[in-house]
Design an enzyme around this catalytic site. Sequence first.
Site, PDB file in Angstrom:
ATOM      1  N   ARG A   1      32.887 -21.830 -25.538  1.00  0.00           N
ATOM      2  CA  ARG A   1      31.866 -22.421 -26.414  1.00  0.00           C
ATOM      3  C   ARG A   1      30.739 -21.469 -26.835  1.00  0.00           C
ATOM      4  O   ARG A   1      29.828 -21.889 -27.546  1.00  0.00           O
ATOM      5  CB  ARG A   1      31.262 -23.678 -25.779  1.00  0.00           C
ATOM      6  CG  ARG A   1      32.246 -24.810 -25.614  1.00  0.00           C
ATOM      7  CD  ARG A   1      31.543 -26.127 -25.409  1.00  0.00           C
ATOM      8  NE  ARG A   1      30.803 -26.161 -24.150  1.00  0.00           N
ATOM      9  CZ  ARG A   1      30.042 -27.175 -23.777  1.00  0.00           C
ATOM     10  NH1 ARG A   1      29.900 -28.214 -24.563  1.00  0.00           N
ATOM     11  NH2 ARG A   1      29.414 -27.154 -22.620  1.00  0.00           N
ATOM     12  N   ASP A   2      30.785 -20.221 -26.408  1.00  0.00           N
ATOM     13  CA  ASP A   2      29.763 -19.273 -26.862  1.00  0.00           C
ATOM     14  C   ASP A   2      30.361 -17.875 -27.027  1.00  0.00           C
ATOM     15  O   ASP A   2      29.767 -16.877 -26.617  1.00  0.00           O
ATOM     16  CB  ASP A   2      28.592 -19.229 -25.879  1.00  0.00           C
ATOM     17  CG  ASP A   2      27.360 -18.530 -26.481  1.00  0.00           C
ATOM     18  OD1 ASP A   2      27.233 -18.532 -27.727  1.00  0.00           O
ATOM     19  OD2 ASP A   2      26.548 -17.982 -25.717  1.00  0.00           O
ATOM     20  N   LEU A   3      31.541 -17.821 -27.645  1.00  0.00           N
ATOM     21  CA  LEU A   3      32.184 -16.528 -27.877  1.00  0.00           C
ATOM     22  C   LEU A   3      31.431 -15.758 -28.952  1.00  0.00           C
ATOM     23  O   LEU A   3      31.120 -16.299 -30.017  1.00  0.00           O
ATOM     24  CB  LEU A   3      33.642 -16.730 -28.309  1.00  0.00           C
ATOM     25  CG  LEU A   3      34.596 -17.209 -27.223  1.00  0.00           C
ATOM     26  CD1 LEU A   3      35.943 -17.571 -27.834  1.00  0.00           C
ATOM     27  CD2 LEU A   3      34.754 -16.154 -26.134  1.00  0.00           C
TER      28      LEU A   3
ATOM     29  N   ASN B   1      29.428 -11.132 -25.671  1.00  0.00           N
ATOM     30  CA  ASN B   1      30.103 -11.735 -24.529  1.00  0.00           C
ATOM     31  C   ASN B   1      31.516 -11.206 -24.344  1.00  0.00           C
ATOM     32  O   ASN B   1      32.318 -11.805 -23.626  1.00  0.00           O
ATOM     33  CB  ASN B   1      30.136 -13.260 -24.669  1.00  0.00           C
ATOM     34  CG  ASN B   1      28.809 -13.893 -24.337  1.00  0.00           C
ATOM     35  OD1 ASN B   1      27.966 -13.282 -23.674  1.00  0.00           O
ATOM     36  ND2 ASN B   1      28.604 -15.121 -24.795  1.00  0.00           N
TER      37      ASN B   1
ATOM     38  N   THR C   1      25.737 -20.120 -30.040  1.00  0.00           N
ATOM     39  CA  THR C   1      24.972 -19.214 -30.895  1.00  0.00           C
ATOM     40  C   THR C   1      25.245 -19.585 -32.347  1.00  0.00           C
ATOM     41  O   THR C   1      26.413 -19.628 -32.759  1.00  0.00           O
ATOM     42  CB  THR C   1      25.380 -17.750 -30.623  1.00  0.00           C
ATOM     43  OG1 THR C   1      25.191 -17.472 -29.226  1.00  0.00           O
ATOM     44  CG2 THR C   1      24.553 -16.790 -31.455  1.00  0.00           C
TER      45      THR C   1
END
Length: 323
Positions: A30-32, A36, A78
């Site tokens: 959910r935040d690739l 990261n 993001t």
Amino acid sequence: AHLSTEQRLRLMIRVCDAVQHAHSKGVLHRDLKPSNVLVTEVDGEPLPKVIDFGIAKATGERLLEWSHFTEMGRLIGTPEYMSPEQADTSRRDVDTRTDVYALGVMLYELLVGRTPHDPSAIREAGLEEMLRQIREREPATPSSRLSTFGDEATAVAVERSTDPERLLREVRGELDWITMRALERDRERRYGSSRELAEELERFLSHEPVLARAPCAAYRARKLVGRHRLGVGIAAAGLRFLMVFAAALAREASVIARERDRARVAAETAERVSALMVDLFRSADPYGTAGPEITAREVLRAGAERMEQELEDEPEIRARLLA
């Protein structure tokens, strides 16, 4: 290192495989985003590792106790890499395809050095407008975006060990299609998993036919209508009014034309009848100087014979004269 487009795609395939591994374990990231993904070098080859699962969500029943960030209305992720369904704070059915969308953003960035949506424009819009843009705005294709860079295109191309013209040729077409399918706002039209995206990139690198295709005109039209329902509705109503108005004008013009033709025919008929009658009685001299007297019956008989011969192709005028 200035990786070429091919090297970047091969790196992207490994990132997709890493994400697929997490999905197979029942974990949704959910935040690739690039920060990261840690890339190390192993035997001279880049090896990516996906890190920071701080807001990951469990997708399997066994792991539900891990998830602490599923509250209704909470913004997670993001903005530049957030899928449309993540930007809808009223939804709770986010699945692995939200990571596919983020991978599509990263692929876009690997190809042209920019994210699909300008970060500053999104963040300066305010929270509600930012979320609306993420949900509704259709990004330009990578090649279209690249063609707008102007002088900056050279720097972008140099970072990919090529020149602007060649980079544009590499990106245009199949890489456009693959990227835009991963970025579909409708997740049903996206790749179903990160592995499917990886396989598509492998097909491209192997010069095999890819599954993605450029959207057809009908699909673009449906998307346009979906984005502008009110405007399209008003335009359709206006178009219907114009069509009805044009039909009324056409009918009125037809009636006017018929009346004009009828008046013209009547005038021509009257003129013809008058001319024939004058010519018919010309032989009758009122002063008795034109020879023997001619009776009215003789005049009418001669006129009838003449009308039968001369007006064979004009039945309306002939009928009036004979009557």
